[in-house]
Design a protein around this motif. Structure first.
Motif, PDB file in Angstrom:
ATOM      1  N   CYS A  66      -2.955  -1.758   5.258  1.00 41.52           N
ATOM      2  CA  CYS A  66      -1.849  -1.427   4.148  1.00 41.52           C
ATOM      3  C   CYS A  66      -0.492  -1.879   4.565  1.00 41.52           C
ATOM      4  CB  CYS A  66      -1.820  -0.049   3.732  1.00 41.52           C
ATOM      5  SG  CYS A  66      -0.773   0.494   2.540  1.00 41.52           S
ATOM      6  N   LEU A  70       1.636  -4.878   2.910  1.00 39.37           N
ATOM      7  CA  LEU A  70       2.955  -4.577   2.195  1.00 39.37           C
ATOM      8  C   LEU A  70       4.032  -5.320   2.816  1.00 39.37           C
ATOM      9  CD1 LEU A  70       3.025  -0.722   1.651  1.00 39.37           C
ATOM     10  CD2 LEU A  70       2.878  -2.473  -0.268  1.00 39.37           C
ATOM     11  N   THR A  71       4.051  -5.554   4.209  1.00 41.79           N
ATOM     12  CA  THR A  71       4.996  -6.464   4.950  1.00 41.79           C
ATOM     13  C   THR A  71       4.975  -7.969   4.360  1.00 41.79           C
ATOM     14  OG1 THR A  71       3.759  -6.709   6.933  1.00 41.79           O
ATOM     15  CG2 THR A  71       5.445  -4.748   6.725  1.00 41.79           C
ATOM     16  N   LEU A  75       0.650  -6.370  -2.655  1.00 41.11           N
ATOM     17  CA  LEU A  75       0.501  -4.942  -2.998  1.00 41.11           C
ATOM     18  C   LEU A  75      -0.724  -4.745  -3.584  1.00 41.11           C
ATOM     19  CD1 LEU A  75       1.666  -2.278  -3.913  1.00 41.11           C
ATOM     20  CD2 LEU A  75       2.138  -3.538  -6.307  1.00 41.11           C
ATOM     21  N   ALA A  78      -2.765  -4.271  -0.477  1.00 36.88           N
ATOM     22  CA  ALA A  78      -2.270  -2.562   0.219  1.00 36.88           C
ATOM     23  C   ALA A  78      -2.866  -1.642  -0.491  1.00 36.88           C
ATOM     24  CB  ALA A  78      -0.792  -2.635   0.237  1.00 36.88           C
ATOM     25  N   VAL A  86      -0.035   3.800   0.005  1.00 41.92           N
ATOM     26  CA  VAL A  86       0.872   3.196  -0.703  1.00 41.92           C
ATOM     27  C   VAL A  86       1.762   4.287  -1.477  1.00 41.92           C
ATOM     28  CG1 VAL A  86       1.554   1.489  -2.662  1.00 41.92           C
ATOM     29  CG2 VAL A  86      -0.452   0.955  -0.916  1.00 41.92           C
TER      30      VAL A  86
END
Length: 146
Positions: A66, A70-71, A75, A78, A86
């Motif tokens: 996740c 995200l990085t 989304l 994730a 999240v």
């Protein structure tokens, strides 16, 4: 002769900001590592002991994936890997922003209190998430096997 108490001078901005910035750095360094070292390829991170023992995804399973998603701005990925993580990251981000704003403006740090009912609700949410992601209807909430 008695001394008259004087108001202490406010702390300099950088000194007030040092605790939130230190916390940010403490989160940013491991996040940068997970961003570079992909948890979707086997052999980089240890297996979850709960998953190994039971065959069930624990509430934290998929957390590193996740963070990696995200990085990289993914989304949807994730949320697929760990939706509760999240949500947690969003809440922690808002709390950190409030803390940073209070430090920047010289206000008191925000207080967060979680009563027994809220802890029970959080535990119930995590339990329901764990059961659903391990059932056939919640397969979309489970990270892929590596």
């Amino acid at each position: 002769m008695t001394s008259v108490p004087t108001a202490s001078a406010p702390l300099p901005v950088l000194r007030r900001l040092s605790p939130p910035l230190t916390a940010l750095a403490a989160v940013a360094v491991p996040t940068a590592f997970v961003s570079v070292v992909d948890p979707n390829t086997s052999g980089h991170y240890p297996e979850c002991p709960f998953l190994t023992a039971t065959g069930w995804w624990c509430p934290g399973c998929g957390g590193l994936r996740c963070v990696h998603a995200l990085t990289h701005g993914d989304l949807t990925g994730a949320l697929h890997d760990n939706a509760v993580a999240v949500l947690l990251f969003g809440v922690l981000g808002v709390l950190w922003l409030r803390w940073g704003w209070a430090a920047l403006t010289g206000g008191p740090p925000p207080r967060v209190t979680v009563g027994a009912r809220r802890w029970a609700l959080i535990a119930l949410l995590v339990l329901v998430f764990t059961v659903v992601r391990n059932s056939p209807i919640g397969a979309g909430l489970a990270p892929p096997l590596v």
